[in-house]
Design a protein around this motif. Structure first.
Motif, PDB file in Angstrom:
ATOM      1  N   ASN A  68       2.899  13.728  -9.825  1.00  0.00           N
ATOM      2  CA  ASN A  68       3.812  14.862  -9.830  1.00  0.00           C
ATOM      3  C   ASN A  68       4.502  14.996 -11.180  1.00  0.00           C
ATOM      4  O   ASN A  68       4.626  16.099 -11.728  1.00  0.00           O
ATOM      5  N   ARG A  80       1.194   3.868  -3.096  1.00  0.00           N
ATOM      6  CA  ARG A  80       0.836   5.269  -2.878  1.00  0.00           C
ATOM      7  C   ARG A  80       1.998   6.188  -3.266  1.00  0.00           C
ATOM      8  O   ARG A  80       1.798   7.227  -3.903  1.00  0.00           O
ATOM      9  N   ASP A  81       3.218   5.791  -2.917  1.00  0.00           N
ATOM     10  CA  ASP A  81       4.384   6.592  -3.260  1.00  0.00           C
ATOM     11  C   ASP A  81       4.571   6.659  -4.771  1.00  0.00           C
ATOM     12  O   ASP A  81       4.838   7.725  -5.335  1.00  0.00           O
ATOM     13  N   LEU A  82       4.409   5.516  -5.441  1.00  0.00           N
ATOM     14  CA  LEU A  82       4.537   5.511  -6.897  1.00  0.00           C
ATOM     15  C   LEU A  82       3.431   6.318  -7.552  1.00  0.00           C
ATOM     16  O   LEU A  82       3.665   7.004  -8.552  1.00  0.00           O
ATOM     17  N   TRP A  83       2.227   6.267  -7.010  1.00  0.00           N
ATOM     18  CA  TRP A  83       1.107   7.028  -7.569  1.00  0.00           C
ATOM     19  C   TRP A  83       1.356   8.527  -7.428  1.00  0.00           C
ATOM     20  O   TRP A  83       1.132   9.296  -8.371  1.00  0.00           O
ATOM     21  N   LEU A  84       1.830   8.946  -6.270  1.00  0.00           N
ATOM     22  CA  LEU A  84       2.126  10.369  -6.071  1.00  0.00           C
ATOM     23  C   LEU A  84       3.249  10.828  -6.987  1.00  0.00           C
ATOM     24  O   LEU A  84       3.213  11.932  -7.538  1.00  0.00           O
ATOM     25  N   HIS A  85       4.258   9.971  -7.179  1.00  0.00           N
ATOM     26  CA  HIS A  85       5.365  10.320  -8.075  1.00  0.00           C
ATOM     27  C   HIS A  85       4.855  10.458  -9.504  1.00  0.00           C
ATOM     28  O   HIS A  85       5.246  11.375 -10.229  1.00  0.00           O
ATOM     29  N   HIS A  96       0.836  -1.207   0.000  1.00  0.00           N
ATOM     30  CA  HIS A  96       0.000   0.000   0.000  1.00  0.00           C
ATOM     31  C   HIS A  96       0.869   1.255   0.000  1.00  0.00           C
ATOM     32  O   HIS A  96       0.635   2.172  -0.796  1.00  0.00           O
ATOM     33  N   PHE A  97       1.885   1.296   0.854  1.00  0.00           N
ATOM     34  CA  PHE A  97       2.744   2.479   0.920  1.00  0.00           C
ATOM     35  C   PHE A  97       3.576   2.642  -0.349  1.00  0.00           C
ATOM     36  O   PHE A  97       3.767   3.760  -0.838  1.00  0.00           O
ATOM     37  N   VAL A  98       4.057   1.534  -0.905  1.00  0.00           N
ATOM     38  CA  VAL A  98       4.834   1.613  -2.150  1.00  0.00           C
ATOM     39  C   VAL A  98       3.942   2.092  -3.287  1.00  0.00           C
ATOM     40  O   VAL A  98       4.331   2.968  -4.074  1.00  0.00           O
TER      41      VAL A  98
END
Length: 66
Positions: A34, A26-31, A22-24
């Motif tokens: 951006n 979410r981080d990839l989605w935000l990247h 989930h955290f990975v």
């Protein structure tokens, strides 16, 4: 006893894997969001500059001299 330990290990491992994924994700989605936003802004700026340059270029006349 062994089945109970295996069950708890499986549940703990599964929940830890789910939390990490989930955290990975979410981080990839935000990247990705951006990067998409940055590229959109840069292409808009480039389009504006190209439009400004097109207005400055002299337009050739379509009439031919004989």
């Amino acid at each position: 006893m062994l089945r109970t330990r295996l069950l708890w290990f499986t549940l703990g491992f599964g929940s830890a894997t789910a939390a990490m994924s989930h955290f990975v994700f979410r981080d990839l989605w935000l990247h990705r969001q951006n990067l998409s936003s940055t590229l959109k802004q840069q292409f808009e700026a480039l389009d504006t500059r190209v439009s400004n340059l097109e207005h400055l270029l002299p337009h050739p006349s379509n009439s031919t001299k004989e």
